[in-house]
Enzyme design. Structure first.
Site, PDB file in Angstrom:
ATOM      1  N   SER A   1       3.350  10.845   9.177  1.00 35.54           N
ATOM      2  CA  SER A   1       3.312  10.811   7.714  1.00 35.54           C
ATOM      3  C   SER A   1       4.508  11.488   7.069  1.00 35.54           C
ATOM      4  O   SER A   1       4.863  11.175   5.930  1.00 35.54           O
ATOM      5  CB  SER A   1       2.032  11.492   7.210  1.00 35.54           C
ATOM      6  OG  SER A   1       0.905  11.072   7.922  1.00 35.54           O
TER       7      SER A   1
ATOM      8  N   HIS B   1       2.673   4.541  13.025  1.00 35.17           N
ATOM      9  CA  HIS B   1       3.106   4.424  11.627  1.00 35.17           C
ATOM     10  C   HIS B   1       4.232   5.421  11.397  1.00 35.17           C
ATOM     11  O   HIS B   1       4.039   6.627  11.553  1.00 35.17           O
ATOM     12  CB  HIS B   1       1.912   4.735  10.710  1.00 35.17           C
ATOM     13  CG  HIS B   1       2.238   4.792   9.243  1.00 35.17           C
ATOM     14  ND1 HIS B   1       1.956   3.756   8.385  1.00 35.17           N
ATOM     15  CD2 HIS B   1       2.793   5.770   8.474  1.00 35.17           C
ATOM     16  CE1 HIS B   1       2.324   4.094   7.153  1.00 35.17           C
ATOM     17  NE2 HIS B   1       2.835   5.309   7.181  1.00 35.17           N
TER      18      HIS B   1
ATOM     19  N   TYR C   1       4.398  15.924   3.917  1.00 37.56           N
ATOM     20  CA  TYR C   1       3.761  14.631   3.634  1.00 37.56           C
ATOM     21  C   TYR C   1       4.638  13.806   2.696  1.00 37.56           C
ATOM     22  O   TYR C   1       5.017  14.257   1.616  1.00 37.56           O
ATOM     23  CB  TYR C   1       2.404  14.911   2.997  1.00 37.56           C
ATOM     24  CG  TYR C   1       1.421  13.781   2.970  1.00 37.56           C
ATOM     25  CD1 TYR C   1       0.995  13.171   4.147  1.00 37.56           C
ATOM     26  CD2 TYR C   1       0.861  13.355   1.767  1.00 37.56           C
ATOM     27  CE1 TYR C   1       0.055  12.155   4.121  1.00 37.56           C
ATOM     28  CE2 TYR C   1      -0.087  12.340   1.728  1.00 37.56           C
ATOM     29  CZ  TYR C   1      -0.479  11.747   2.911  1.00 37.56           C
ATOM     30  OH  TYR C   1      -1.422  10.741   2.888  1.00 37.56           O
TER      31      TYR C   1
ATOM     32  N   ARG D   1       0.845  -1.206   0.000  1.00 42.09           N
ATOM     33  CA  ARG D   1       0.000   0.000   0.000  1.00 42.09           C
ATOM     34  C   ARG D   1       0.875   1.250   0.000  1.00 42.09           C
ATOM     35  O   ARG D   1       0.937   1.970  -0.984  1.00 42.09           O
ATOM     36  CB  ARG D   1      -0.959  -0.017   1.191  1.00 42.09           C
ATOM     37  CG  ARG D   1      -2.154   0.942   1.038  1.00 42.09           C
ATOM     38  CD  ARG D   1      -1.826   2.382   1.367  1.00 42.09           C
ATOM     39  NE  ARG D   1      -1.353   2.533   2.750  1.00 42.09           N
ATOM     40  CZ  ARG D   1      -0.759   3.627   3.206  1.00 42.09           C
ATOM     41  NH1 ARG D   1      -0.531   4.668   2.410  1.00 42.09           N
ATOM     42  NH2 ARG D   1      -0.337   3.682   4.463  1.00 42.09           N
ATOM     43  N   ASP D   2       1.609   1.528   1.072  1.00 39.80           N
ATOM     44  CA  ASP D   2       2.517   2.679   1.070  1.00 39.80           C
ATOM     45  C   ASP D   2       3.595   2.486  -0.001  1.00 39.80           C
ATOM     46  O   ASP D   2       4.059   3.445  -0.627  1.00 39.80           O
ATOM     47  CB  ASP D   2       3.162   2.860   2.447  1.00 39.80           C
ATOM     48  CG  ASP D   2       3.351   4.321   2.827  1.00 39.80           C
ATOM     49  OD1 ASP D   2       3.822   5.090   1.980  1.00 39.80           O
ATOM     50  OD2 ASP D   2       3.031   4.700   3.967  1.00 39.80           O
TER      51      ASP D   2
ATOM     52  N   HIS E   1       3.387   4.069  -3.570  1.00 37.74           N
ATOM     53  CA  HIS E   1       3.802   5.438  -3.918  1.00 37.74           C
ATOM     54  C   HIS E   1       5.089   5.459  -4.741  1.00 37.74           C
ATOM     55  O   HIS E   1       5.101   6.030  -5.839  1.00 37.74           O
ATOM     56  CB  HIS E   1       3.940   6.293  -2.656  1.00 37.74           C
ATOM     57  CG  HIS E   1       2.643   6.634  -2.004  1.00 37.74           C
ATOM     58  ND1 HIS E   1       1.667   7.392  -2.619  1.00 37.74           N
ATOM     59  CD2 HIS E   1       2.140   6.328  -0.778  1.00 37.74           C
ATOM     60  CE1 HIS E   1       0.631   7.535  -1.811  1.00 37.74           C
ATOM     61  NE2 HIS E   1       0.895   6.895  -0.686  1.00 37.74           N
TER      62      HIS E   1
END
EC number: 4.1.3.39
Length: 342
Positions: free
Chosen positions: A170, A199, A290, A16-17, A20
């Site tokens: 983040s 996280h 971010y 998922r991450d 990017h």
């Protein structure tokens, strides 16, 4: 607090991450190889979606190689022990996406908002609990709010039905002292049965240290990624974190050697570029920006001739947060115009 003998849940972000830095172009075969490797290594929870969560496919965030339904429908039937989670950001993902995820067999839904906007999560968190899903409130950019503000937002998510609350760094901006202060404060304010998670991003090389501090402060769920594959300089590298946990006597249930092999043999060869703390990723952590803005800033650099790190510093100055990706090019264009004809 002593952590020896403490059991935690590690939650893998690679699929998922990690979307990017892959520009959301992972193939189904890559998804299958990583997911089955993680499952065999004993990772109990694996997140699978577009990098920006369910419904993220768009001009603003990027179109993936496959739909969320295809990714989830491919991975979930292959897993023997691990459960699958999905990220949902209200305003990007909808209740229809949530129901789709449930129907496909997603176990955990993580409803993510900016750390001061938990009130927009009520509909999604409430529905997830009605659907009897493991429901997580995910407070992003947590360095932007002090402990008292985080407590109030965490309690809102808890009141909507979240059974776990995440403090989410983040930007990879937080240092261990801040992580300790905020995780300890939120842990003390939540009901005992509500779990706490953390996280991290590795933009200042603090991912592992911050995750350990979070565990010491009461967190029982920790996000990490194989070989750190994630936005910016990546997430907390899973194999390193597991090794540290083994040294400290923290029980994860993950086989270190198998986790190393997933990282080294499967994930590293998938990388389009090395996941490392380059000068631009470092600025993300330094300026509190971010992490998924990194590739947007690099693209704007090529288009407008303004260095990515200068763009990122400007984004930090403006206080831009996740969801404002469309403003990155605007900022770069404004900076370029101020210097003369483009």
């Amino acid at each position: 607090m002593t952590v020896k003998g403490k059991r935690i849940t590690v939650h893998d972000m690679t699929l998922r991450d990690g979307m990017h830095p892959k520009r959301h172009q992972m193939t189904l075969d890559q998804m299958k190889a990583v997911a089955t490797g993680l499952d065999a290594a004993g990772v109990p929870l694996i997140e699978v979606t577009h990098g920006d969560g369910l419904g993220g496919a768009s001009v603003n965030y990027g179109f993936p190689a496959h739909t969320d339904e295809e990714y989830l429908g491919t991975v979930i039937p292959l897993l023997k022990l691990a459960k699958v989670s999905a990220l949902l950001i209200p305003g990007i993902g909808t209740v229809d996406h949530l129901r789709m995820a449930k129907d496909l067999g997603v176990h955990t839904i993580r409803v993510a908002t900016h750390c001061t906007e938990a009130d927009v999560s009520e509909q999604h968190i409430s529905l997830a609990r009605q659907l009897e899903m493991d429901t997580v409130g995910f407070l992003m950019m947590a360095h932007k709010a002090d402990s008292q503000r985080l407590i109030s937002q965490a309690r809102l998510m808890e009141s909507y039905g979240a059974n776990c609350i995440y403090i989410t760094d983040s930007a990879g901006y937080m240092l261990p002292a801040e992580v300790k202060e905020k995780t300890s404060a939120v842990r003390a304010a939540l009901r005992p049965e509500t779990e706490l998670g953390f996280h991290g991003h590795h933009n200042l090389a603090m991912g592992v240290a911050n995750s350990v501090v979070a565990v010491e402060s009461g967190a029982t769920r920790i996000d990490a990624a194989a070989a750190g594959l994630g936005a910016g300089a990546g997430n907390t590298p899973m194999e390193v974190f597991i090794a540290v946990c083994n040294r400290m006597g923290i029980a994860t249930g993950v086989d270190l050697f198998k986790m190393q092999d997933v990282a080294e043999d499967i994930v590293v060869p998938m990388m389009d570029h090395p996941i490392r703390i380059d000068r631009d990723a470092l600025i993300l952590g330094y300026a509190g920006v971010y992490s998924s803005f990194l590739l947007f800033a690099k693209r704007a650099e090529k288009k407008y001739g303004v260095s990515a790190r200068e763009i990122l510093i400007e984004l930090g100055r403006r206080g831009m947060v996740g969801g404002q990706e469309d403003m990155i090019e605007d900022a770069a264009m404004t900076m370029a115009k101020a210097r003369g004809p483009i």
